[in-house]
Design a protein around this motif. Structure first.
Motif, PDB file in Angstrom:
ATOM      1  N   UNK A 279       0.840  -1.198   0.000  1.00 39.31           N
ATOM      2  CA  UNK A 279       0.000   0.000   0.000  1.00 39.31           C
ATOM      3  C   UNK A 279       0.871   1.242   0.000  1.00 39.31           C
ATOM      4  N   UNK A 280       0.406   2.271  -0.670  1.00 42.33           N
ATOM      5  CA  UNK A 280       1.140   3.533  -0.764  1.00 42.33           C
ATOM      6  C   UNK A 280       0.837   4.379   0.466  1.00 42.33           C
ATOM      7  N   UNK A 281       1.822   4.592   1.367  1.00 38.06           N
ATOM      8  CA  UNK A 281       1.545   5.402   2.560  1.00 38.06           C
ATOM      9  C   UNK A 281       1.248   6.857   2.226  1.00 38.06           C
ATOM     10  N   UNK A 282       1.655   7.304   1.023  1.00 34.71           N
ATOM     11  CA  UNK A 282       1.371   8.669   0.620  1.00 34.71           C
ATOM     12  C   UNK A 282      -0.100   8.936   0.414  1.00 34.71           C
ATOM     13  N   UNK A 283      -0.904   7.880   0.333  1.00 37.82           N
ATOM     14  CA  UNK A 283      -2.339   8.037   0.118  1.00 37.82           C
ATOM     15  C   UNK A 283      -3.106   8.113   1.431  1.00 37.82           C
ATOM     16  N   UNK A 284      -2.409   8.294   2.543  1.00 41.24           N
ATOM     17  CA  UNK A 284      -3.055   8.319   3.861  1.00 41.24           C
ATOM     18  C   UNK A 284      -4.174   9.365   3.892  1.00 41.24           C
TER      19      UNK A 284
END
Length: 300
Positions: A279-284
């Motif tokens: 999962x992309x943590x930048x999409x939090x």
């Protein structure tokens, strides 16, 4: 892996023997990592051997010239790390030999690793796909002028062994797979802070001895505010001392906090995967927990 089983291969007029990394002297593994500029202590190597498996490559007189390790989580996933080849072997295909043996051992599992610049071409040739940059942030910790307070309605406290189940659950949501055995070992070695709301763990950060000082990680949270609440106490506890944190997040409030805390970008690696991507943590968005800091490059 059965330590009694070994393999050998002739490389550039000398034989390389592969054997279980658990049978290798720690001093030799330490010398191997120091030789390529990695900071691992004997104790760091031993911790990795306790939670994972691996192979070592040695020459005719027993000198260790290479290594590779894997860290399984269940039957379907593993991270790969500590892939090292000495300068003597780097141009002779030893890295590919080690990686192909790892892939044989981990056949059927989805894999994730963090690649140095020198190793990226090799991993691409083995069908690993690039994901995101990991920023190795480190330096002498200092407490920023701006104090980060605990969010309203939340409670910050030291984590205990009794919190392990909640840590595993939150980490699995962020990382993508449960890592109970690894986290149990990390909790034993770490000081941890957790952020709770109505008795439920919403964020945590572990910190342990590693390399030149201490490393913060893993860190799981759903927003920068919560992540800062659990990381800031570790910065305060280690003010004036060497501290490290590996993250895929350099933008926003979290990245600013790291810079203000003396944790500047020292180097980068590239997360790569074979199979399912992480999962992309930048999409939090404040709802789904994400991984704010890795446990280490090898462990993810």
């Amino acid at each position: 892996m059965d330590s009694s089983v070994s393999h050998s291969l002739a490389i550039d007029a000398f034989a390389v023997r592969l054997s279980d990394i658990g049978a290798v002297d720690l001093d030799q593994l330490h010398a191997l990592s120091i030789g390529v500029g990695w900071p691992h202590r004997d104790e760091d190597w031993q911790f990795l051997r306790n939670v994972g498996d691996g192979i070592a490559a040695s020459d005719e007189i027993g000198r260790v010239l290479g290594s590779a390790m894997w860290f399984p989580h269940g039957s379907g996933f593993a991270t790969i790390g500590m892939v090292i080849t000495s300068p003597r072997l780097q141009s002779l295909g030893a890295g590919e030999l080690l990686m192909r043996r790892v892939l044989e051992q981990q056949q059927g599992r989805e894999l994730r690793l963090n690649a140095t610049r020198a190793a990226r071409r090799l991993y691409l040739s083995l069908d690993f796909r690039p994901e995101r940059t990991v920023f190795q942030c480190q330096g002498e910790a200092r407490v920023p002028r701006q104090t980060h307070v605990v969010p309203p309605g939340a409670e910050l406290r030291r984590l205990q062994q009794a919190d392990l189940a909640a840590i595993v659950e939150l980490d699995a949501q962020a990382f993508g797979v449960p890592r109970r055995a690894l986290l149990a070992a990390l909790v034993q070695e770490s000081v941890g802070f957790g952020l709770f709301r109505v008795g439920r763990l919403n964020a945590f950060a572990l910190c342990r001895r590693f390399g030149r000082g201490h490393v913060v990680g893993p860190v799981a949270a759903s927003c920068d505010e919560d992540a800062l609440a659990v990381v800031a106490p570790h910065v305060s506890d280690h003010e004036g001392r060497f501290l490290r944190l590996d993250t895929q997040l350099r933008e926003g409030q979290f990245g600013t906090f790291l810079s203000q805390s003396g944790l500047r970008v020292f180097d980068t690696v590239l997360t790569m995967s074979l199979g399912r991507q992480s999962a992309d943590p930048g999409s939090r968005s404040g709802g789904q927990p994400v991984t704010y800091a890795l446990a280490s490059h090898a462990l993810g």
